[in-house]
Write a protein that holds these residues in place. Structure first.
Motif, PDB file in Angstrom:
ATOM      1  N   THR A 186       0.808  -1.302   0.006  1.00  0.00           N
ATOM      2  CA  THR A 186       0.175   0.158   0.090  1.00  0.00           C
ATOM      3  C   THR A 186       0.821   1.185   0.122  1.00  0.00           C
ATOM      4  O   THR A 186       0.695   2.268  -0.742  1.00  0.00           O
ATOM      5  N   LYS A 187       1.898   1.262   0.703  1.00  0.00           N
ATOM      6  CA  LYS A 187       2.914   2.366   0.787  1.00  0.00           C
ATOM      7  C   LYS A 187       3.527   2.487  -0.506  1.00  0.00           C
ATOM      8  O   LYS A 187       3.744   3.571  -1.095  1.00  0.00           O
TER       9      LYS A 187
ATOM     10  N   LEU B 293      -0.267  -3.393  -8.005  1.00  0.00           N
ATOM     11  CA  LEU B 293      -0.301  -3.352  -6.446  1.00  0.00           C
ATOM     12  C   LEU B 293      -1.722  -3.514  -6.119  1.00  0.00           C
ATOM     13  O   LEU B 293      -2.265  -4.027  -4.984  1.00  0.00           O
ATOM     14  N   PHE B 294      -2.664  -2.621  -6.613  1.00  0.00           N
ATOM     15  CA  PHE B 294      -4.082  -2.532  -6.226  1.00  0.00           C
ATOM     16  C   PHE B 294      -4.625  -3.972  -6.128  1.00  0.00           C
ATOM     17  O   PHE B 294      -5.173  -4.390  -5.218  1.00  0.00           O
ATOM     18  N   TYR B 295      -4.602  -4.856  -7.457  1.00  0.00           N
ATOM     19  CA  TYR B 295      -5.356  -6.008  -7.520  1.00  0.00           C
ATOM     20  C   TYR B 295      -4.609  -7.305  -6.359  1.00  0.00           C
ATOM     21  O   TYR B 295      -5.291  -8.016  -6.052  1.00  0.00           O
ATOM     22  N   ALA B 296      -3.404  -6.985  -6.325  1.00  0.00           N
ATOM     23  CA  ALA B 296      -2.484  -8.141  -5.435  1.00  0.00           C
ATOM     24  C   ALA B 296      -3.035  -7.576  -3.933  1.00  0.00           C
ATOM     25  O   ALA B 296      -3.603  -8.763  -3.037  1.00  0.00           O
ATOM     26  N   VAL B 297      -2.937  -6.551  -3.412  1.00  0.00           N
ATOM     27  CA  VAL B 297      -3.475  -6.267  -2.324  1.00  0.00           C
ATOM     28  C   VAL B 297      -5.028  -6.453  -2.025  1.00  0.00           C
ATOM     29  O   VAL B 297      -5.604  -7.262  -0.991  1.00  0.00           O
ATOM     30  N   TRP B 298      -5.825  -6.119  -2.979  1.00  0.00           N
ATOM     31  CA  TRP B 298      -7.264  -6.464  -2.856  1.00  0.00           C
ATOM     32  C   TRP B 298      -7.458  -8.096  -2.562  1.00  0.00           C
ATOM     33  O   TRP B 298      -8.131  -8.512  -1.862  1.00  0.00           O
TER      34      TRP B 298
ATOM     35  N   ARG C 161      -8.198   1.622  -2.999  1.00  0.00           N
ATOM     36  CA  ARG C 161      -9.177   2.041  -4.059  1.00  0.00           C
ATOM     37  C   ARG C 161      -9.011   3.606  -4.274  1.00  0.00           C
ATOM     38  O   ARG C 161      -9.014   4.154  -5.448  1.00  0.00           O
ATOM     39  N   TYR C 162      -8.888   4.537  -3.095  1.00  0.00           N
ATOM     40  CA  TYR C 162      -8.682   5.866  -3.216  1.00  0.00           C
ATOM     41  C   TYR C 162      -7.052   6.184  -3.941  1.00  0.00           C
ATOM     42  O   TYR C 162      -7.026   6.959  -4.722  1.00  0.00           O
ATOM     43  N   LEU C 163      -6.236   5.413  -3.467  1.00  0.00           N
ATOM     44  CA  LEU C 163      -4.933   5.393  -3.944  1.00  0.00           C
ATOM     45  C   LEU C 163      -5.056   5.183  -5.678  1.00  0.00           C
ATOM     46  O   LEU C 163      -4.255   5.958  -6.432  1.00  0.00           O
ATOM     47  N   GLU C 164      -5.626   4.152  -6.208  1.00  0.00           N
ATOM     48  CA  GLU C 164      -5.926   3.806  -7.459  1.00  0.00           C
ATOM     49  C   GLU C 164      -6.598   4.931  -8.266  1.00  0.00           C
ATOM     50  O   GLU C 164      -6.185   5.132  -9.342  1.00  0.00           O
TER      51      GLU C 164
END
Length: 219
Positions: free
Chosen positions: A122-123, A161-166, A191-194
């Motif tokens: 996330t970071k 990264l979004f999909y991996a963390v999701w 989601r906000y970061l994406e």
């Protein structure tokens, strides 16, 4: 007299550009502090960040007023009109980034008991989004098309990264329902970061349009 009017007009264009860059500096601060407040679960920093939203609104309104004055009173020529249109679009994207950052700053107040996992990926997402924001503003300042394209190209890393963390968070919640509330806040965070990265891509597209008059899709 005509020379003075023209000089005033060019001054207004320069001031408009400077105003957008100043707004960009504030947006970078709000985004950075919102992420720090989440990573450290720093409620006080989150409060300070939330308190900046009215100032961001005021700056956006001032820029919009300047744009409408220019359009109404000066009737800009083609290249100048591209600058006016681009600044309007970039300002709107910057304001969306403020809104998303404000949503991020609300998260520390909703998480009790610490994060459900280390926020390493996330970071990374936040670092890339911050890089994209910084460089889309630099590209706007210098009308650097290659820099704009290079900044936008990093959106793909954010998406991966979004999909991996999701997936990881969904799997964690399936195994342990007691973490659903805290994990859901992290789902909102990524989601906000994406979305912030997407708005940076929009800004880069505006830079390409400003510099070349071409409309391109960069994400």
């Amino acid at each position: 007299m005509i020379g003075m009017v023209r000089e005033r007009y060019l001054e207004q264009l320069d001031l408009l550009k400077e105003s957008v860059l100043s707004f960009g500096e504030m947006v970078k601060l709000i985004f950075r502090d919102s992420m720090t407040s989440v990573i450290d679960l720093d409620i006080e920093l989150a409060r300070k960040t939330l308190a900046l939203e009215p100032e961001a609104d005021r700056l956006e309104e001032e820029i919009e007023a300047s744009i409408f004055d220019l359009l109404a009173l000066q009737q800009p020529m083609a290249s100048d009109l591209r600058l006016v249109v681009s600044t309007l679009k970039i300002t709107a994207d910057l304001r969306r980034i403020v809104g998303l950052s404000i949503n991020i700053a609300k998260i520390p107040g909703r998480i009790e008991g610490g994060h459900v996992k280390p926020l390493i990926d996330t970071k990374k997402m936040a670092d890339i989004a911050g890089f994209m924001l910084e460089n889309s503003l630099k590209a706007f300042e210098t009308q650097d098309v290659e820099l704009a394209k290079a900044a936008a190209a990093r959106d793909e890393e954010v998406d991966k990264l979004f999909y991996a963390v999701w997936v990881e968070l969904i799997e964690m919640m399936a195994k342990d329902t007691s973490i659903i509330s805290r994990a859901t806040n992290l789902l909102f965070l990524i989601r906000y970061l994406e979305r912030i990265a997407d708005h940076c891509c929009n800004m880069c597209e505006s830079v390409v349009y400003l510099a070349t008059a071409e409309r391109v899709k960069l994400n």
